[in-house]
Design a protein around this motif. Sequence first.
Motif, mmCIF file in Angstrom:
data_model
loop_
_atom_site.group_PDB
_atom_site.id
_atom_site.type_symbol
_atom_site.label_atom_id
_atom_site.label_comp_id
_atom_site.label_asym_id
_atom_site.label_seq_id
_atom_site.Cartn_x
_atom_site.Cartn_y
_atom_site.Cartn_z
ATOM 1 N N GLY A 22 25.804 38.352 30.608
ATOM 2 C CA GLY A 22 24.801 38.562 29.714
ATOM 3 C C GLY A 22 24.610 40.161 29.881
ATOM 4 O O GLY A 22 25.250 40.895 29.989
ATOM 5 N N ARG A 23 23.240 40.642 30.043
ATOM 6 C CA ARG A 23 23.075 41.833 30.157
ATOM 7 C C ARG A 23 22.699 42.292 31.515
ATOM 8 O O ARG A 23 21.974 43.474 31.839
ATOM 9 N N MET A 24 23.215 41.641 32.309
ATOM 10 C CA MET A 24 23.161 42.109 33.907
ATOM 11 C C MET A 24 23.668 43.307 33.988
ATOM 12 O O MET A 24 24.931 43.577 33.695
ATOM 13 N N PRO A 25 23.093 44.328 34.906
ATOM 14 C CA PRO A 25 23.548 45.607 34.858
ATOM 15 C C PRO A 25 24.602 45.924 35.916
ATOM 16 O O PRO A 25 24.878 45.169 36.640
ATOM 17 N N GLY A 26 25.537 46.843 35.594
ATOM 18 C CA GLY A 26 26.563 47.214 36.279
ATOM 19 C C GLY A 26 27.702 46.495 36.522
ATOM 20 O O GLY A 26 28.807 46.562 37.424
ATOM 21 N N VAL A 27 27.895 45.616 35.407
ATOM 22 C CA VAL A 27 29.181 44.834 35.330
ATOM 23 C C VAL A 27 30.410 45.741 34.534
ATOM 24 O O VAL A 27 30.238 45.937 33.417
ATOM 25 N N GLY A 28 31.276 46.101 35.516
ATOM 26 C CA GLY A 28 32.217 46.933 34.878
ATOM 27 C C GLY A 28 33.585 46.295 34.827
ATOM 28 O O GLY A 28 33.844 45.330 35.364
#
Length: 198
Positions: A22-28
Amino acid sequence: MVKTIHLVRHGHHALLDRRLCGRMPGVGLDELGRRQVAHCADLLAPPPFTIQSSPQRRTRQSAAILAARFGLAVEIAPAMDEIDLGDWTGRTFEELADDPAWRRWNSRRSDSRPPNGETMRHVQNRVVRHLEEFRNGDGDGTLVIVSHAEPIRAALLHYSGIPLDDFPSIEVTPASISTLSVQRSGIRIAGMNRGMPA
């Protein structure tokens, strides 16, 4: 008036199919994802005049690869953000398997929502509103929007006239391109889920 919108899903990342990001931060993007998006850039013709991206890291990274190819800047389009998964953000599929709300979500997208999250109808409304603003705007050309599976799926369901509960009928794979032909009379689908490498 000649306008085209290419809806591009971001490339592969290490948590794909393992966790609800979802909008979980840091997923690259991972290396596979970068290769996928570079391949995708080869298929975008004619060259776009604008590249937009969801605010998430993986989409911004994907859009940057495309933008570098065409010598463009990336515009952030909040309306094309990933669905807000609320309390499910970051959970694994195994953790959710026995949750009745999860099972309902996967059978009734039209009238269910993630706990403290966003309905699919809301996603569809914000995405379609954004696309229709482009249709009603001045100028011709090709717009590329880098987004996520659910927002792209919501757009394709809308323009196909398919109910939200039939969401499994629309596949949106990583780094795929779905194309909309934009006319004064409306928007129609010109292609779906093409171009991803084998």
